[in-house]
Design a protein around this motif. Sequence first.
Motif, PDB file in Angstrom:
ATOM      1  N   VAL A 282      -3.369  -0.751   5.088  1.00 45.45           N
ATOM      2  CA  VAL A 282      -4.143   0.343   4.491  1.00 45.45           C
ATOM      3  C   VAL A 282      -4.206   1.509   5.466  1.00 45.45           C
ATOM      4  O   VAL A 282      -4.408   1.309   6.674  1.00 45.45           O
ATOM      5  CB  VAL A 282      -5.571  -0.135   4.146  1.00 45.45           C
TER       6      VAL A 282
ATOM      7  N   TYR B  17       0.839  -1.193   0.000  1.00 41.61           N
ATOM      8  CA  TYR B  17       0.000   0.000   0.000  1.00 41.61           C
ATOM      9  C   TYR B  17       0.876   1.246   0.000  1.00 41.61           C
ATOM     10  O   TYR B  17       2.104   1.168   0.000  1.00 41.61           O
ATOM     11  CB  TYR B  17      -0.970  -0.058   1.178  1.00 41.61           C
TER      12      TYR B  17
ATOM     13  N   CYS C 207      -4.987  -1.919  -3.361  1.00 39.70           N
ATOM     14  CA  CYS C 207      -6.233  -1.516  -2.703  1.00 39.70           C
ATOM     15  C   CYS C 207      -7.444  -2.060  -3.458  1.00 39.70           C
ATOM     16  O   CYS C 207      -8.453  -2.447  -2.847  1.00 39.70           O
ATOM     17  CB  CYS C 207      -6.323   0.003  -2.619  1.00 39.70           C
TER      18      CYS C 207
END
Length: 211
Positions: free
Chosen positions: A159, A153, A193
């Motif tokens: 995240v 990420y 994502c």
Amino acid sequence: MKLYTYFRSSAAFRVRIALNLKGLASEMIPIHLQKEGGINRKAEYRAINPHMRLPALQLDSGEVLVQSLAIIEYLDEIHPQPPLLPRDPLQKQKVRALAQAIACDIHPLNNIGPLRYLKNELGQEQAKIDAWYRHWVFDGFDAVEAMIGPGPYSCGQEVTLADLCLVPQVYNARRLKVPLDRFPKIVAADAACGKLPAFDKARPENQPDAE
């Protein structure tokens, strides 16, 4: 809760992702930004959010929260799992800096209000408006690309708030055919994502008001 949203709003997109990640249900109240000169400019919505912008999140208490980053940080404090900001102060600063590089530097210049003003008030041709849009995406993404570290990420293996800002901005860039070849780290973080259901469910085409 009620989320006042518009399927193409980048800021609302961010909050939709946060709600999905937190497993929080909300009633979606569509506010069209273009019909009738913008439903967000009508007195009914102005009474809810004096800024006349999206999103707004109305809590069960009736309290109305505005500004996407502030809403997301509120949700993160009230519902801390999964966390969207690292606990380490230095890492938290890096996440906020990347998020704000998008939400404060790129997005405001390319939002519907400035683009509409360029066209309607300053009489700019669409080709010049498109060039304006691409310029600020390239300018901002050059900085964001340099800020992204090892993935998958944008700020590491979890995240964060930064990803909630990055994905909607990449989505818009692709929709407006901005080439992203020179931003491999941005593209990779966005792809990572995109594999998560919380992001997919929040995409504009998956919203009840999608056109």
